[in-house]
Design an enzyme around this catalytic site. Sequence first.
Site, short mmCIF file in Angstrom:
data_model
loop_
_atom_site.label_atom_id
_atom_site.label_comp_id
_atom_site.label_asym_id
_atom_site.label_seq_id
_atom_site.Cartn_x
_atom_site.Cartn_y
_atom_site.Cartn_z
N HIS A 267 -62.26 73.13 -9.92
CA HIS A 267 -61.37 74.00 -10.61
C HIS A 267 -59.85 73.59 -10.63
CE1 HIS A 267 -59.51 77.90 -11.63
NE2 HIS A 267 -60.71 78.41 -11.70
N ARG A 290 -53.86 82.44 -15.83
CA ARG A 290 -53.52 81.76 -17.06
C ARG A 290 -54.00 82.42 -18.32
NH1 ARG A 290 -56.90 76.99 -16.55
NH2 ARG A 290 -57.62 77.85 -14.75
#
Length: 518
Positions: A267, A290
């Site tokens: 990640h 995000r």
Amino acid sequence: MAARASIVVVGGGLAGMSAAIEALRQTSHIAGVTVALLEKEARTGGNSGKASSGINGVLTRTQKSKGIHDSVEAFVQDTLKSGHGRSNETLVAKLARDSTQAVSWLQEDFKLDLDVLARLGGHSFPRTHRRPDLDGKPQPVGWGIVSTLGRHLGEVAALENARFKLVTGARVIKLLPATQGGVAGVVYETIDPDTKVIQQHSMHSDVVVLATGGFGGEGSKPHYLKQYAPQLVGLPATNGAFATGDGLGLAAALGAELVDMDQVQVHPTGFVKSTDPGNPTKFLAAEALRGEGGILLNGLGRRFVNELDTRDQVTDAMNKFCSAPDTRARHSASTEEIPKEPLTAAFLVLSQAAADSFGHGALGFYEKMGLMSRAGGLEELAATLRVDQAVLRKTLQDHDSARDKGTHDEFGKSVFPQSALNPLTPSDDKLQIQIQYYWGIVTPSIHYTMGGVRFDDMARVLRAADGAPIPGLLAAGEVTGGLHGANRLGGNSLLECVVYGREAGRQAATLVTSAFFA
Ligand SMILES: Cc1cc2nc3c(=O)[nH]c(=O)nc-3n(C[C@H](O)[C@H](O)[C@H](O)COP(=O)(O)OP(=O)(O)OC[C@H]3O[C@@H](n4cnc5c(N)ncnc54)[C@H](O)[C@@H]3O)c2cc1C
Ligand SMILES: *[C@@H]1O[C@H](CO)[C@@H](O)[C@H](O)[C@H]1NC(C)=O
């Protein structure tokens, strides 16, 4: 009726709980069927309890109420694309098809308020459901789900203790083979809390559901990682230390095939805590940061990637463009330089609009944990990150002008959830103190293991020798492989736990009831 039939579920994360609940429901009308859920930790929840971005579903009541015209087909295509041609299409099709029901199971049967939607990387529509803040406090999605299902199972155990048993502190170390092939039960260990003496127990069972999770938590004792992805040994991880892939060895000993074991998801955004930068366990910066408009900057204050690309792409870009010497920022609270380790780090920056849309409950939590900080204006942000103010301003402006034009930017970003630059306010405006930037430092971290036991769309574990199902052995959740291929989409894992966990529960019920009446 003297005969009894039993189902044992190994692992108390979301996959195991979903399997146990479904097995109990499907056998509620038959006396003599028992279900046991064995969990090696002192409490249930697993990595499922850590999930923060949400669970995917298409055509859900939430998508409909927000007028989002998503489809099963679009979801299938996004998932297959993310898997880079390695995913099994049958498994993906079931995941997408059953996603509507999976989310409504949580929303209706368990009254979970999963009514906030985000569009995560690699998704064509907003389809990742999470929970809204309650009275300004975050309601983390994974913990909300597993604590609700756990409470339900606790009630069943209390009311129907002859039918269901939950055993914590029980580590399964072996599956007992049946003489005619397949599985006949489990052997598990418990430790006496006072004497520390280890005791072994064996438990008969007609069906075993493996729901032991992945191996992303091996940490300083890498076993599967060392064997299958040695290049990642030493990277930090977001997983709990219990995620050691136990189910893989248990199943392999009965002849199960392991697939895609080298496919490990890194990640891009594990938080680097300024007061503890070397800690090998990273708190995850939710992808929804995000998804709601957070951007990534390198140590020069420049963007380098489409923040909404898939995780593997974002991680690759970080490794390319964000080496440590460039990332010289520090949290305002700390006077210590970020050390050379970790080798790769970027700034995650949210405008006020992105922060508002992400939710201040969770942001406040990150701040309290020392993972994110605020800066009053662009000047202060540039000074704290130690980047050139003009460069930073241009970076944010370029992002916003691509957003205004509705075009692709130079990194291929075409969806811009929020503007990156805060509106300028007159210096005497009281509002100014409420318009801020939020930022943290993030580094790539081992997050999810796509590989695992080969299984089919009926949750049956398949044998290496001939691809046939191993009688009585089912699996669901991160312990399985073949569904996500080379890269898992955000939100697809909680979903797989519910879809395939429930499928395993249904199959287990069918198997024991047919054995019962045979
Ligand atoms: C920080 C973080 C955030 C995430 N966010 C999201 C998200 O927002 N959306 C999403 O879809 N996915 C997310 N994921 C991924 C997802 O949470 C997990 O992949 C998924 O929940 C795994 O569920 P599981 O039931 O298969 O395993 P787990 O939830 O890990 O449960 C497995 C359980 O089995 C137990 N166990 C293991 N071995 C044994 C044994 N030998 N005997 C008995 N018990 C055993 C473990 O102790 C554990 O409790 C996130 C993961 C992490 C780490
Ligand atoms: C995909 O899984 C299904 C069963 O769910 C199986 O029949 C099929 O052979 C698998 N396909 C591949 C390419 O492995």
